[in-house]
Design a protein around this motif. Structure first.
Motif, PDB file in Angstrom:
ATOM      1  N   ILE A   1      71.500 -64.400 -42.556  1.00 27.88           N
ATOM      2  CA  ILE A   1      72.233 -63.962 -41.366  1.00 27.88           C
ATOM      3  C   ILE A   1      73.409 -64.897 -41.150  1.00 27.88           C
ATOM      4  O   ILE A   1      73.269 -66.117 -41.267  1.00 27.88           O
ATOM      5  CB  ILE A   1      71.312 -63.973 -40.128  1.00 27.88           C
ATOM      6  CG1 ILE A   1      70.124 -63.014 -40.340  1.00 27.88           C
ATOM      7  CG2 ILE A   1      72.076 -63.595 -38.865  1.00 27.88           C
ATOM      8  CD1 ILE A   1      69.025 -63.177 -39.318  1.00 27.88           C
TER       9      ILE A   1
ATOM     10  N   MET B   1      77.633 -65.196 -39.092  1.00 29.08           N
ATOM     11  CA  MET B   1      78.690 -64.642 -38.255  1.00 29.08           C
ATOM     12  C   MET B   1      79.886 -64.309 -39.130  1.00 29.08           C
ATOM     13  O   MET B   1      80.338 -65.142 -39.924  1.00 29.08           O
ATOM     14  CB  MET B   1      79.094 -65.662 -37.190  1.00 29.08           C
ATOM     15  CG  MET B   1      80.189 -65.178 -36.250  1.00 29.08           C
ATOM     16  SD  MET B   1      79.563 -64.003 -35.037  1.00 29.08           S
ATOM     17  CE  MET B   1      78.857 -65.139 -33.829  1.00 29.08           C
TER      18      MET B   1
ATOM     19  N   LEU C   1      77.209 -61.206 -35.615  1.00 31.20           N
ATOM     20  CA  LEU C   1      76.130 -61.702 -36.451  1.00 31.20           C
ATOM     21  C   LEU C   1      75.550 -60.527 -37.229  1.00 31.20           C
ATOM     22  O   LEU C   1      75.219 -59.492 -36.643  1.00 31.20           O
ATOM     23  CB  LEU C   1      75.025 -62.330 -35.598  1.00 31.20           C
ATOM     24  CG  LEU C   1      75.246 -63.760 -35.106  1.00 31.20           C
ATOM     25  CD1 LEU C   1      74.125 -64.163 -34.165  1.00 31.20           C
ATOM     26  CD2 LEU C   1      75.337 -64.737 -36.271  1.00 31.20           C
TER      27      LEU C   1
ATOM     28  N   LEU D   1      70.392 -71.165 -36.640  1.00 31.89           N
ATOM     29  CA  LEU D   1      71.581 -70.373 -36.381  1.00 31.89           C
ATOM     30  C   LEU D   1      71.576 -69.996 -34.905  1.00 31.89           C
ATOM     31  O   LEU D   1      70.616 -69.387 -34.420  1.00 31.89           O
ATOM     32  CB  LEU D   1      71.581 -69.116 -37.252  1.00 31.89           C
ATOM     33  CG  LEU D   1      72.748 -68.144 -37.059  1.00 31.89           C
ATOM     34  CD1 LEU D   1      74.056 -68.763 -37.534  1.00 31.89           C
ATOM     35  CD2 LEU D   1      72.496 -66.846 -37.822  1.00 31.89           C
TER      36      LEU D   1
ATOM     37  N   TYR E   1      71.922 -68.008 -31.782  1.00 35.17           N
ATOM     38  CA  TYR E   1      71.802 -66.560 -31.658  1.00 35.17           C
ATOM     39  C   TYR E   1      72.265 -66.044 -30.297  1.00 35.17           C
ATOM     40  O   TYR E   1      73.053 -65.113 -30.190  1.00 35.17           O
ATOM     41  CB  TYR E   1      70.345 -66.180 -31.927  1.00 35.17           C
ATOM     42  CG  TYR E   1      70.017 -64.711 -31.943  1.00 35.17           C
ATOM     43  CD1 TYR E   1      70.908 -63.771 -32.457  1.00 35.17           C
ATOM     44  CD2 TYR E   1      68.784 -64.260 -31.482  1.00 35.17           C
ATOM     45  CE1 TYR E   1      70.579 -62.420 -32.494  1.00 35.17           C
ATOM     46  CE2 TYR E   1      68.442 -62.917 -31.528  1.00 35.17           C
ATOM     47  CZ  TYR E   1      69.346 -62.004 -32.023  1.00 35.17           C
ATOM     48  OH  TYR E   1      69.017 -60.672 -32.052  1.00 35.17           O
TER      49      TYR E   1
ATOM     50  N   GLY F   1      76.603 -68.187 -33.580  1.00 33.94           N
ATOM     51  CA  GLY F   1      76.965 -68.164 -34.995  1.00 33.94           C
ATOM     52  C   GLY F   1      77.020 -69.535 -35.643  1.00 33.94           C
ATOM     53  O   GLY F   1      77.073 -69.631 -36.876  1.00 33.94           O
TER      54      GLY F   1
ATOM     55  N   LYS G   1      75.889 -72.853 -37.362  1.00 31.17           N
ATOM     56  CA  LYS G   1      74.741 -73.226 -38.188  1.00 31.17           C
ATOM     57  C   LYS G   1      74.482 -74.720 -38.028  1.00 31.17           C
ATOM     58  O   LYS G   1      75.404 -75.529 -38.106  1.00 31.17           O
ATOM     59  CB  LYS G   1      74.996 -72.882 -39.658  1.00 31.17           C
ATOM     60  CG  LYS G   1      75.059 -71.389 -39.932  1.00 31.17           C
ATOM     61  CD  LYS G   1      75.238 -71.103 -41.416  1.00 31.17           C
ATOM     62  CE  LYS G   1      75.233 -69.603 -41.694  1.00 31.17           C
ATOM     63  NZ  LYS G   1      75.368 -69.291 -43.135  1.00 31.17           N
TER      64      LYS G   1
END
Length: 278
Positions: free
Chosen positions: A73, A75, A114, A152, A154, A185, A187
């Motif tokens: 997953i 962005m 996302l 990540l 969310y 988005g 990380k």
């Protein structure tokens, strides 16, 4: 057999003017275009490549790094749309397709969403979906407390950030554990702080426990040396001031200077911390 949508180490079997062919297994040859061929490559060499389909539905290899691979997953920005769906910039020459049926809200150019990458069962091509919640579950956990994990960001909630853990689970990063701005988005690396009886997960940023302190201790000692052996920070300093200068929470700062004091590497004064001579 080579895997579409993932990185593969493939052997060079043929060199031509327009690129090299790689062994995809079971007699399949996959082209790596010339612009992506590393210098000095010879027959028999192995190259790490990412595999996807080009505009003519041929499997193609690249040494470019996409923003995400299948089952991940990330962005991504919408760069174009059509009556069938939207196209995202995922870091490769060919844009990533999101079918209309896989959009929660109609995507528009310039927006960021996302998405999760998947292989379309009918075409075998890589596509993306914005309907990611169905892939996230805490029913059967693959993590335990103190595990290092990939996070990540969310969603934002009243108590903190809802985060995706290792592309599989959901957790919460409480606001009192964060001392800088985070965006949807982003990380981050973190660890599992607590798993409750209902499988709800609390996480923290960075590394767990004393392995974390050891890394921060080196940073504090370096900063002391760079500032003539003295820094005007102590256990009564403002948490935001500590984070702005050291890049760590006040709790971690206090743990770290406590460890350094016990090791007799620093002296604690009323106005700050002082480096002791070796």
């Amino acid at each position: 057999m080579a895997e579409i949508g993932r990185f593969n180490n493939l052997r060079v079997i043929k060199q031509l003017d327009f690129g090299v062919y790689l062994d995809g297994g079971e007699g399949e040859e996959i082209l790596l275009p010339k612009r992506f061929v590393p210098k000095g490559v010879k027959d028999g060499d192995e190259i790490e490549v990412f595999l996807y389909h080009d505009s003519e539905n041929r499997i193609i290899a690249t040494t470019q790094k996409p923003k995400a691979i299948v089952d991940e997953i990330a962005m991504m920005e919408v760069v174009d749309t059509s009556k069938h769906g939207a196209f995202l910039d995922w870091g490769l020459m060919k844009d990533l397709f999101v079918p209309l049926s896989q959009q929660e809200l109609r995507m528009q150019p310039g927006q960021y969403h996302l998405v999760r990458l998947y292989l379309d069962e009918q075409t075998g091509r890589i596509a993306a979906t914005a309907r990611i919640s169905r892939f996230l579950s805490n029913h059967d956990l693959t993590v335990k407390e103190n595990d290092s994990v990939e996070l990540l960001v969310y969603q934002k909630t009243d108590i903190g950030y809802k985060v995706i853990i290792n592309n599989k689970h959901l957790g919460v990063l409480h606001y009192n554990e964060v001392f800088r701005d985070l965006e949807i988005g982003d990380k981050e690396k973190g660890f599992i702080k607590t798993i409750r009886e209902d499988n709800k997960i609390d996480v923290s940023l960075g590394e767990r426990g004393y392995s974390r302190v050891e890394g921060e201790a080196e940073k504090i000692l370096r900063l002391l040396k760079e500032n003539d052996g003295y820094l005007p920070y102590h256990d009564k300093s403002d948490p935001e001031d500590i984070y702005d200068f050291f890049g760590m929470s006040k709790k971690t700062f206090k743990m770290t200077i406590g460890a350094l004091y016990k090791q007799k590497q620093i002296e604690l004064t009323q106005t700050g911390i002082k480096l002791l001579e070796e």
